[in-house]
Design an enzyme around this catalytic site. Sequence first.
Site, short mmCIF file in Angstrom:
data_model
loop_
_atom_site.label_atom_id
_atom_site.label_comp_id
_atom_site.label_asym_id
_atom_site.label_seq_id
_atom_site.Cartn_x
_atom_site.Cartn_y
_atom_site.Cartn_z
N CYS A 71 0.82 -1.23 0.00
CA CYS A 71 0.00 0.00 0.00
C CYS A 71 0.85 1.28 0.00
O CYS A 71 0.37 2.34 -0.35
CB CYS A 71 -0.93 0.01 1.21
SG CYS A 71 -2.05 -1.38 1.24
N ASN A 85 -10.02 0.20 0.64
CA ASN A 85 -8.56 0.28 0.56
C ASN A 85 -8.11 -0.21 -0.82
O ASN A 85 -8.13 -1.41 -1.09
CB ASN A 85 -7.97 -0.59 1.68
CG ASN A 85 -6.45 -0.58 1.68
OD1 ASN A 85 -5.82 -0.06 0.76
ND2 ASN A 85 -5.86 -1.17 2.71
N HIS A 120 -3.15 7.32 3.74
CA HIS A 120 -3.57 6.07 3.10
C HIS A 120 -4.96 5.72 3.62
O HIS A 120 -5.24 5.82 4.82
CB HIS A 120 -2.56 4.97 3.42
CG HIS A 120 -2.99 3.60 2.97
ND1 HIS A 120 -3.49 3.36 1.72
CD2 HIS A 120 -3.01 2.41 3.63
CE1 HIS A 120 -3.79 2.08 1.61
NE2 HIS A 120 -3.51 1.48 2.76
O1 UT7 Z 1 -3.19 -1.39 3.99
C1 UT7 Z 1 -3.16 -2.22 5.13
C2 UT7 Z 1 -4.37 -3.10 5.16
N1 UT7 Z 1 -4.88 -3.52 6.41
C3 UT7 Z 1 -5.39 -2.72 7.37
O2 UT7 Z 1 -5.33 -1.52 7.34
C4 UT7 Z 1 -6.10 -3.41 8.49
C5 UT7 Z 1 -6.01 -2.69 9.80
N2 UT7 Z 1 -6.92 -3.30 10.76
C6 UT7 Z 1 -8.25 -3.02 10.76
O3 UT7 Z 1 -8.72 -2.22 9.97
C7 UT7 Z 1 -9.11 -3.68 11.81
O4 UT7 Z 1 -8.28 -4.44 12.66
C8 UT7 Z 1 -10.21 -4.59 11.20
C9 UT7 Z 1 -11.27 -3.73 10.52
C10 UT7 Z 1 -9.62 -5.58 10.23
C11 UT7 Z 1 -10.92 -5.38 12.32
O5 UT7 Z 1 -11.46 -4.49 13.26
P1 UT7 Z 1 -11.19 -4.71 14.81
O6 UT7 Z 1 -11.91 -3.65 15.53
O7 UT7 Z 1 -9.70 -4.81 15.02
O8 UT7 Z 1 -11.91 -6.08 15.06
P2 UT7 Z 1 -11.31 -7.44 15.65
O9 UT7 Z 1 -10.37 -8.06 14.69
O10 UT7 Z 1 -10.84 -7.17 17.05
O11 UT7 Z 1 -12.61 -8.33 15.73
C12 UT7 Z 1 -13.67 -8.04 16.65
C13 UT7 Z 1 -14.77 -9.06 16.46
C14 UT7 Z 1 -14.27 -10.50 16.43
O12 UT7 Z 1 -15.23 -11.31 17.04
P3 UT7 Z 1 -15.02 -11.82 18.54
O13 UT7 Z 1 -13.76 -12.62 18.54
O14 UT7 Z 1 -14.95 -10.58 19.39
O15 UT7 Z 1 -16.27 -12.64 18.79
C15 UT7 Z 1 -14.22 -10.83 14.94
O16 UT7 Z 1 -14.38 -12.20 14.69
O17 UT7 Z 1 -15.41 -8.84 15.19
C16 UT7 Z 1 -15.41 -10.06 14.43
N3 UT7 Z 1 -15.32 -9.71 13.03
C17 UT7 Z 1 -16.38 -9.41 12.27
N4 UT7 Z 1 -17.70 -9.33 12.57
C18 UT7 Z 1 -18.54 -8.97 11.58
C19 UT7 Z 1 -14.19 -9.63 12.24
N5 UT7 Z 1 -14.54 -9.27 11.00
C20 UT7 Z 1 -15.89 -9.14 10.98
C21 UT7 Z 1 -16.81 -8.76 9.99
N6 UT7 Z 1 -18.12 -8.71 10.34
N7 UT7 Z 1 -16.45 -8.47 8.74
#
Ligand code: UT7
Length: 333
Positions: free
Chosen positions: A118, A290, A260
Amino acid sequence: MKVFNTKILGTGSYLPEKILTNDDIAKRVDTNHQWIVERTGIHTRRIGDPAKDETPSGMAARAAVKALEAANLTPNDIDFIIFSTTLPDMFFPNTACVLQQKLGITNMCGAIDINAACTGWTYAVPMADAMIKTGMYKNILVVGSEMTSSFNNWDDRNTCILFGDGAGAVILGRAAENEDSRIYTTTLSADSTKKDHLFLAAGGAAKKVTAEVLANNEQWVSMNGQEVFKSAVKTMASLSEKVVAESEKTMSDVDWFIPHQANLRIIEAVGNRFNFPLEKVVINVDKYANTSSATVPIALDEAIRDGRIKRGDNVLIAAFGAGLTSGAIFLKY
Ligand code: UT7
């Protein structure tokens, strides 16, 4: 030796026609519009169609045509192409050569792909800047074009909501002696201790695509979202502060900030770190998600075309991506 200042001569962008909504994704994986908007700020993303030549080279060609028009240049005025893409049209010839042909450039200008995920376009600009400053080249086409849908696992809700396709093109050239436009300072960085937080395991020379690879889903992107999130905020904020300070300016001299576009929460957290007003941040992650190294040149082009960014404005750019790479640019448009 005479040193030239680098000026943005023209910009252009292209987004594929097909719009994929959060509700569309929720039909396939266990997610919903509200969760995606609250955690990422993303509402829609575009998906390229190879049959319509919405590939990295095809999207870049459309964006570059607009940049050439804006710069009032013809294709053969370009004397070097730097093409940032994370997953190229094919591994060789490089996508920059394919783009040279699609633009009808016949002057045999140099053409190279770079990959810093990215951060790729943000890595390409300092390289082009150095080549323009020293007088090596006059008009360099710097493109970020990405078809993230080709490495996105549509069955993985942790990643498939985040990405979209698109292209941005910028022509960098020499500022005239009586012009203020310039790139003040750039900085680039990479932290390979975090390289395992975001990767595409298979398809390269180290791991060919086999039936076993396909069964393990190793042909798709893998990500540790929380680790990437934390690093992104920290590095984008610190590199932003660094380029502004090294340009002997302060944050109050920044007219526009283009981060970004990975996640609205990351953008807000970076802005909060240096107390930057959100209304001076260029944001389009809600529409396009993204688009990897295309996010910054697309956002730059949109903000120039709709009149937000004007000649003389100071623009701060910061990006991060797999590697984990990161970089920042401070310039006067
Ligand atoms: O260019 C670089 C590219 N990558 C990035 O920039 C990614 C950076 N990271 C992020 O943007 C965030 O970490 C995410 C958007 C990917 C995830 O958000 P988060 O607030 O960090 O969520 P999390 O990974 O802590 O997940 C929280 C909960 C989990 O469930 P449990 O374990 O609490 O029951 C996940 O399984 O949300 C769940 N979850 C979802 N629920 C509904 C993860 N993805 C989804 C989804 N829909 N799409």
